[in-house]
Design a protein around this motif. Structure first.
Motif, short mmCIF file in Angstrom:
data_model
loop_
_atom_site.label_atom_id
_atom_site.label_comp_id
_atom_site.label_asym_id
_atom_site.label_seq_id
_atom_site.Cartn_x
_atom_site.Cartn_y
_atom_site.Cartn_z
N VAL A 8 -54.62 43.32 42.07
CA VAL A 8 -54.30 42.68 40.79
C VAL A 8 -52.81 42.84 40.52
N ASP A 9 -52.14 41.70 40.29
CA ASP A 9 -50.73 41.74 39.94
C ASP A 9 -50.58 42.22 38.50
N LEU A 10 -49.65 43.11 38.27
CA LEU A 10 -49.42 43.66 36.94
C LEU A 10 -47.96 43.41 36.55
N ASP A 11 -47.77 42.83 35.39
CA ASP A 11 -46.44 42.64 34.82
C ASP A 11 -46.42 43.26 33.44
N HIS A 12 -45.35 43.95 33.12
CA HIS A 12 -45.12 44.46 31.78
C HIS A 12 -44.09 43.55 31.12
N LEU A 13 -44.41 43.06 29.93
CA LEU A 13 -43.51 42.15 29.22
C LEU A 13 -43.36 42.59 27.77
N TYR A 14 -42.20 42.34 27.22
CA TYR A 14 -42.04 42.45 25.77
C TYR A 14 -42.75 41.26 25.16
N VAL A 15 -43.22 41.42 23.93
CA VAL A 15 -44.03 40.37 23.32
C VAL A 15 -43.27 39.06 23.18
N ASP A 16 -41.97 39.09 22.92
CA ASP A 16 -41.24 37.83 22.79
C ASP A 16 -41.16 37.11 24.14
N ALA A 17 -41.01 37.88 25.23
CA ALA A 17 -40.99 37.26 26.56
C ALA A 17 -42.39 36.73 26.91
N ALA A 18 -43.42 37.47 26.55
CA ALA A 18 -44.79 37.01 26.81
C ALA A 18 -45.05 35.71 26.07
N ALA A 19 -44.59 35.62 24.81
CA ALA A 19 -44.77 34.39 24.03
C ALA A 19 -44.09 33.21 24.72
N MET A 20 -42.90 33.41 25.21
CA MET A 20 -42.18 32.35 25.90
C MET A 20 -42.93 31.93 27.16
N ILE A 23 -46.04 29.76 26.72
CA ILE A 23 -45.73 28.34 26.47
C ILE A 23 -45.18 27.66 27.71
N THR A 24 -44.28 28.31 28.42
CA THR A 24 -43.61 27.65 29.54
C THR A 24 -44.39 27.71 30.85
N THR A 25 -45.13 28.78 31.10
CA THR A 25 -45.89 28.93 32.35
C THR A 25 -47.24 29.59 32.08
N PRO A 26 -48.12 28.90 31.34
CA PRO A 26 -49.39 29.53 30.95
C PRO A 26 -50.26 29.92 32.14
N GLY A 27 -50.14 29.22 33.26
CA GLY A 27 -50.93 29.56 34.43
C GLY A 27 -50.59 30.90 35.04
N VAL A 31 -55.18 37.44 32.34
CA VAL A 31 -55.56 38.37 31.29
C VAL A 31 -54.28 38.87 30.63
N ILE A 32 -54.33 39.00 29.33
CA ILE A 32 -53.23 39.61 28.59
C ILE A 32 -53.80 40.81 27.86
N LEU A 33 -53.21 41.94 28.10
CA LEU A 33 -53.66 43.18 27.47
C LEU A 33 -52.56 43.63 26.52
N THR A 34 -52.92 43.76 25.25
CA THR A 34 -51.96 44.16 24.24
C THR A 34 -52.69 44.81 23.08
N GLU A 35 -51.94 45.38 22.17
CA GLU A 35 -52.58 45.92 20.98
C GLU A 35 -52.91 44.77 20.03
N GLU A 45 -51.01 31.51 19.59
CA GLU A 45 -50.05 30.68 20.32
C GLU A 45 -50.72 30.01 21.53
N ALA A 46 -51.51 30.77 22.27
CA ALA A 46 -52.17 30.24 23.46
C ALA A 46 -53.18 29.14 23.11
N SER A 47 -53.69 29.16 21.90
CA SER A 47 -54.67 28.14 21.51
C SER A 47 -54.07 26.74 21.57
N VAL A 48 -52.78 26.63 21.39
CA VAL A 48 -52.13 25.32 21.45
C VAL A 48 -52.29 24.72 22.84
N ILE A 49 -52.24 25.56 23.85
CA ILE A 49 -52.35 25.09 25.23
C ILE A 49 -53.76 24.58 25.52
N SER A 50 -54.76 25.28 25.01
CA SER A 50 -56.14 24.87 25.26
C SER A 50 -56.57 23.71 24.36
#
Length: 162
Positions: A8-20, A23-27, A31-35, A45-50
């Motif tokens: 499983v690929d794991l990336d750590h992102l700040y929430v502002d980067a995750a938001a971007m 929108i730009t590369t939803p694929g 899974v997004i794990l956050t508080e 935000e992701a609901s806009v894509i679906s």
């Protein structure tokens, strides 16, 4: 935990980067794990894509009790009007079947049923705009998905019986 799942690929992102990136590369995300606070914002935000907040399932896992629910809230302004989209709640049930109950086949049947109903052009009001599909109520969508689950399960059983 990532060391236990090297596939499983794991990336750590700040929430502002995750938001971007949502929108730009939803694929990019499976899974997004956050508080809770950031998860609530990112899921909206992701609901806009679906196409609708009503399409998205979510889960809170890892505590004493796992909780599965659609990402949308209670929407009291449309309660009882038959216009809510139940697919996020149904997809949440599929997540429960897979993650907590360990019922992969049954979860896949539910997800396939959702896809089948959508592929047949059925839409609740929130996702009907411009699709030319069949506009149906909350209850009708739930009934169609239920019927599709039984059809898919019957086909699977018939196939295995041969």
């Amino acid at each position: 935990m990532a060391l236990e799942y090297p596939e499983v690929d794991l990336d750590h992102l700040y929430v502002d980067a995750a938001a971007m990136h949502i929108i730009t590369t939803p694929g990019r995300f499976d899974v997004i794990l956050t508080e809770n606070l950031f998860g609530d914002i990112l899921s909206d935000e992701a609901s806009v894509i679906s196409g609708s907040l009503g399409m998205l399932a979510s889960a809170t896992v890892g505590g004493a009790v796992d909780l599965y629910e659609p990402v949308h809230g209670s929407a009291p302004d449309i309660a009882g009007k038959g216009i809510a989209n139940p697919l996020g709640a149904i997809a949440s049930a599929a997540m429960l079947l897979r993650q907590t109950a360990g019922l992969e086949v049954e979860a896949a049947d539910v997800e396939a049923a959702i896809s089948a109903v959508l592929n047949n052009g059925y839409r609740t009001r929130d996702i009907a705009q411009g699709t030319g599909g069949h506009l149906i109520s909350t209850a009708e969508m739930g009934q169609l998905v239920t019927e599709a689950v039984f059809e898919i399960a019957d086909m699977r059983h018939s196939y295995h019986a041969v």
